[in-house]
Motif scaffolding. Structure first.
Motif, PDB file in Angstrom:
ATOM      1  N   SER A 105      -6.331  25.652 -14.754  1.00 22.32           N
ATOM      2  CA  SER A 105      -7.431  25.164 -15.598  1.00 22.32           C
ATOM      3  C   SER A 105      -8.055  23.879 -15.055  1.00 22.32           C
ATOM      4  N   ALA A 106      -7.423  23.250 -14.087  1.00 20.21           N
ATOM      5  CA  ALA A 106      -7.948  22.001 -13.526  1.00 20.21           C
ATOM      6  C   ALA A 106      -9.158  22.282 -12.643  1.00 20.21           C
ATOM      7  N   THR A 107     -10.198  21.490 -12.804  1.00 21.04           N
ATOM      8  CA  THR A 107     -11.400  21.629 -11.982  1.00 21.04           C
ATOM      9  C   THR A 107     -11.416  20.635 -10.828  1.00 21.04           C
ATOM     10  N   GLY A 108     -10.446  19.735 -10.799  1.00 23.93           N
ATOM     11  CA  GLY A 108     -10.354  18.753  -9.732  1.00 23.93           C
ATOM     12  C   GLY A 108      -9.070  17.961  -9.850  1.00 23.93           C
ATOM     13  N   ARG A 109      -8.807  17.134  -8.831  1.00 25.02           N
ATOM     14  CA  ARG A 109      -7.645  16.240  -8.838  1.00 25.02           C
ATOM     15  C   ARG A 109      -8.084  14.865  -8.376  1.00 25.02           C
ATOM     16  N   ARG A 110      -7.366  13.842  -8.856  1.00 26.93           N
ATOM     17  CA  ARG A 110      -7.701  12.460  -8.527  1.00 26.93           C
ATOM     18  C   ARG A 110      -6.461  11.728  -8.001  1.00 26.93           C
ATOM     19  N   TYR A 111      -6.646  10.968  -6.954  1.00 27.11           N
ATOM     20  CA  TYR A 111      -5.584  10.142  -6.401  1.00 27.11           C
ATOM     21  C   TYR A 111      -6.118   8.736  -6.121  1.00 27.11           C
ATOM     22  N   ALA A 112      -5.222   7.784  -6.064  1.00 34.06           N
ATOM     23  CA  ALA A 112      -5.566   6.442  -5.602  1.00 34.06           C
ATOM     24  C   ALA A 112      -4.519   6.000  -4.597  1.00 34.06           C
ATOM     25  N   TYR A 113      -4.958   5.247  -3.618  1.00 35.55           N
ATOM     26  CA  TYR A 113      -4.025   4.615  -2.676  1.00 35.55           C
ATOM     27  C   TYR A 113      -4.251   3.117  -2.755  1.00 35.55           C
ATOM     28  N   VAL A 114      -3.172   2.373  -2.995  1.00 30.71           N
ATOM     29  CA  VAL A 114      -3.237   0.919  -3.098  1.00 30.71           C
ATOM     30  C   VAL A 114      -2.628   0.319  -1.834  1.00 30.71           C
ATOM     31  N   LEU A 115      -3.396  -0.538  -1.174  1.00 28.74           N
ATOM     32  CA  LEU A 115      -3.015  -1.067   0.132  1.00 28.74           C
ATOM     33  C   LEU A 115      -3.062  -2.598   0.114  1.00 28.74           C
ATOM     34  N   LEU A 116      -1.968  -3.204   0.503  1.00 26.95           N
ATOM     35  CA  LEU A 116      -1.895  -4.667   0.602  1.00 26.95           C
ATOM     36  C   LEU A 116      -2.309  -5.104   2.000  1.00 26.95           C
ATOM     37  N   GLU A 117      -3.314  -5.989   2.076  1.00 26.32           N
ATOM     38  CA  GLU A 117      -3.697  -6.608   3.341  1.00 26.32           C
ATOM     39  C   GLU A 117      -3.103  -8.011   3.370  1.00 26.32           C
ATOM     40  N   SER A 118      -2.094  -8.207   4.186  1.00 26.89           N
ATOM     41  CA  SER A 118      -1.390  -9.493   4.206  1.00 26.89           C
ATOM     42  C   SER A 118      -0.598  -9.628   5.499  1.00 26.89           C
ATOM     43  N   PRO A 119      -0.513 -10.861   6.042  1.00 26.32           N
ATOM     44  CA  PRO A 119       0.318 -11.048   7.235  1.00 26.32           C
ATOM     45  C   PRO A 119       1.807 -10.887   6.929  1.00 26.32           C
ATOM     46  N   VAL A 120       2.163 -10.915   5.630  1.00 29.86           N
ATOM     47  CA  VAL A 120       3.559 -10.799   5.221  1.00 29.86           C
ATOM     48  C   VAL A 120       3.756  -9.474   4.478  1.00 29.86           C
ATOM     49  N   ARG A 121       4.849  -8.792   4.736  1.00 27.53           N
ATOM     50  CA  ARG A 121       5.123  -7.500   4.111  1.00 27.53           C
ATOM     51  C   ARG A 121       5.279  -7.640   2.603  1.00 27.53           C
ATOM     52  N   VAL A 132      -0.851  -3.322   5.430  1.00 28.40           N
ATOM     53  CA  VAL A 132      -1.450  -3.547   6.738  1.00 28.40           C
ATOM     54  C   VAL A 132      -1.541  -5.048   6.953  1.00 28.40           C
ATOM     55  N   PHE A 133      -1.185  -5.524   8.135  1.00 30.61           N
ATOM     56  CA  PHE A 133      -1.162  -6.976   8.373  1.00 30.61           C
ATOM     57  C   PHE A 133      -2.413  -7.479   9.075  1.00 30.61           C
ATOM     58  N   ARG A 134      -3.286  -6.567   9.487  1.00 28.62           N
ATOM     59  CA  ARG A 134      -4.543  -6.966  10.115  1.00 28.62           C
ATOM     60  C   ARG A 134      -5.676  -6.931   9.086  1.00 28.62           C
ATOM     61  N   PRO A 135      -6.699  -7.779   9.234  1.00 27.23           N
ATOM     62  CA  PRO A 135      -7.855  -7.747   8.317  1.00 27.23           C
ATOM     63  C   PRO A 135      -8.577  -6.400   8.385  1.00 27.23           C
ATOM     64  N   LEU A 136      -9.117  -5.969   7.254  1.00 31.43           N
ATOM     65  CA  LEU A 136      -9.807  -4.687   7.163  1.00 31.43           C
ATOM     66  C   LEU A 136     -11.297  -4.889   6.925  1.00 31.43           C
ATOM     67  N   ASP A 137     -12.090  -4.023   7.490  1.00 34.70           N
ATOM     68  CA  ASP A 137     -13.545  -4.029   7.324  1.00 34.70           C
ATOM     69  C   ASP A 137     -13.899  -2.967   6.284  1.00 34.70           C
ATOM     70  N   GLY A 138     -14.204  -3.408   5.071  1.00 34.29           N
ATOM     71  CA  GLY A 138     -14.484  -2.470   3.988  1.00 34.29           C
ATOM     72  C   GLY A 138     -15.714  -1.621   4.227  1.00 34.29           C
ATOM     73  N   ALA A 139     -16.767  -2.220   4.773  1.00 38.37           N
ATOM     74  CA  ALA A 139     -18.009  -1.477   5.019  1.00 38.37           C
ATOM     75  C   ALA A 139     -17.785  -0.361   6.035  1.00 38.37           C
ATOM     76  N   ALA A 140     -17.018  -0.652   7.079  1.00 36.99           N
ATOM     77  CA  ALA A 140     -16.739   0.364   8.094  1.00 36.99           C
ATOM     78  C   ALA A 140     -15.920   1.510   7.506  1.00 36.99           C
ATOM     79  N   MET A 141     -14.960   1.182   6.661  1.00 34.38           N
ATOM     80  CA  MET A 141     -14.134   2.228   6.043  1.00 34.38           C
ATOM     81  C   MET A 141     -14.950   3.092   5.094  1.00 34.38           C
ATOM     82  N   GLN A 142     -15.827   2.466   4.306  1.00 32.01           N
ATOM     83  CA  GLN A 142     -16.641   3.250   3.377  1.00 32.01           C
ATOM     84  C   GLN A 142     -17.611   4.144   4.132  1.00 32.01           C
ATOM     85  N   GLN A 143     -18.181   3.635   5.221  1.00 31.80           N
ATOM     86  CA  GLN A 143     -19.073   4.455   6.040  1.00 31.80           C
ATOM     87  C   GLN A 143     -18.337   5.681   6.567  1.00 31.80           C
ATOM     88  N   ALA A 144     -17.125   5.476   7.043  1.00 30.88           N
ATOM     89  CA  ALA A 144     -16.332   6.591   7.559  1.00 30.88           C
ATOM     90  C   ALA A 144     -15.947   7.556   6.445  1.00 30.88           C
TER      91      ALA A 144
END
Length: 262
Positions: A105-121, A132-144
């Motif tokens: 009966s489901a017409t779709g599914r939803r997931y979320a992934y939560v990611l910590l950007e930090s030099p420390v684990r 991830v310990f390196r800085p992330l480029d949000g615009a580049a990720m959204q474009q992809a």
């Protein structure tokens, strides 16, 4: 015979995924055992909206089962939770028509992934977020990510053990937001392949850290080969937000944990 639907939340770190296994250490095993204890029936067999892997969490897994007993909705919640471990809890219960099916009966599914950007684990949120310990480029990720929207053959993001009959899925939404050091990637699709989101996340992180350009995502998608994509990302930060149902079923579409998740 009555059909009961339940909304179930769980912290998946110590479990071998959702689906019942001989080990007995899965969320389904724990839930069915609790239901059998509450109802005093020999067994209660549940069907879920979507299976999750070992280490993956659920904010609103939906299951249904058939049972000859009549109980108030609140009794199903409190009575079942009495026999569940503290990291699994029934959030709501509803008696549903016999035509309802948690998966079909489901017409779709939803997931979320939560990611910590930090030099420390991670520490206090270890097991609850990716890292991830390196800085992330949000615009580049959204474009992809936008490259993946629509109906595509997602073979490049499919695990070798995937049992889905077709790799073609309709990706309806990918939203990327940030709150402090935490990134939230939210996905909605008609359905997902085994490891599909974790494989997409591996590619998004490779692009976000500058190891690959945003255009690389289109190349991976077109290749239709798992070898073309990045390694599978960790399960820690992955949350099953729940299925999407037609409003006519009158089922909740969220639990209180939605407000807690970054």
């Amino acid at each position: 015979m009555r059909r009961i639907a339940l909304g179930v939340s769980y912290h998946g770190r110590v479990y071998d995924g959702w689906q019942s296994q001989p080990s007995g250490n899965t969320v389904q095993d724990k839930l069915e055992r609790a239901l059998a204890q509450f109802t005093t029936l020999a067994s209660v067999d549940t069907l879920c909206a979507g299976r999750t892997d070992a280490g993956v969490h659920g904010l609103m897994q939906v299951v249904h089962f058939d049972c000859p007993l009549q109980r108030p909705d609140t009794a199903w919640v409190r009575g079942t939770n009495r026999f569940l471990p503290p990291d699994i809890a029934v959030q709501w219960a509803r008696e549903v028509p016999p035509g309802f099916h948690a998966r079909a009966s489901a017409t779709g599914r939803r997931y979320a992934y939560v990611l910590l950007e930090s030099p420390v684990r991670p520490s206090v949120d270890n097991g609850q977020v990716g890292w991830v310990f390196r800085p992330l480029d949000g615009a580049a990720m959204q474009q992809a990510a936008n490259t993946l929207l629509g109906e595509h053959d997602f073979t490049s993001f499919r695990a070798s053990a995937c049992q889905a009959p077709s790799p073609v899925k309709d990706m309806r939404r990918i939203d990327i937001t940030r709150r402090g050091a935490y990134w939230r990637f939210e996905f909605e699709a008609s359905a997902f392949l085994h490891h599909m989101i974790r494989n997409v996340m591996g590619c998004l992180v490779a692009i976000g850290t500058g190891n690959r350009p945003p255009q690389w995502m289109a190349e991976v998608l077109a290749a239709k080969s798992r070898d073309a994509a990045a390694p599978t990302f960790a399960p820690d930060g992955l949350y099953f937000l729940g299925p999407v149902y037609d409003p006519s079923w009158n089922l909740p579409d969220r639990t209180p944990a939605f407000d807690w998740l970054p």
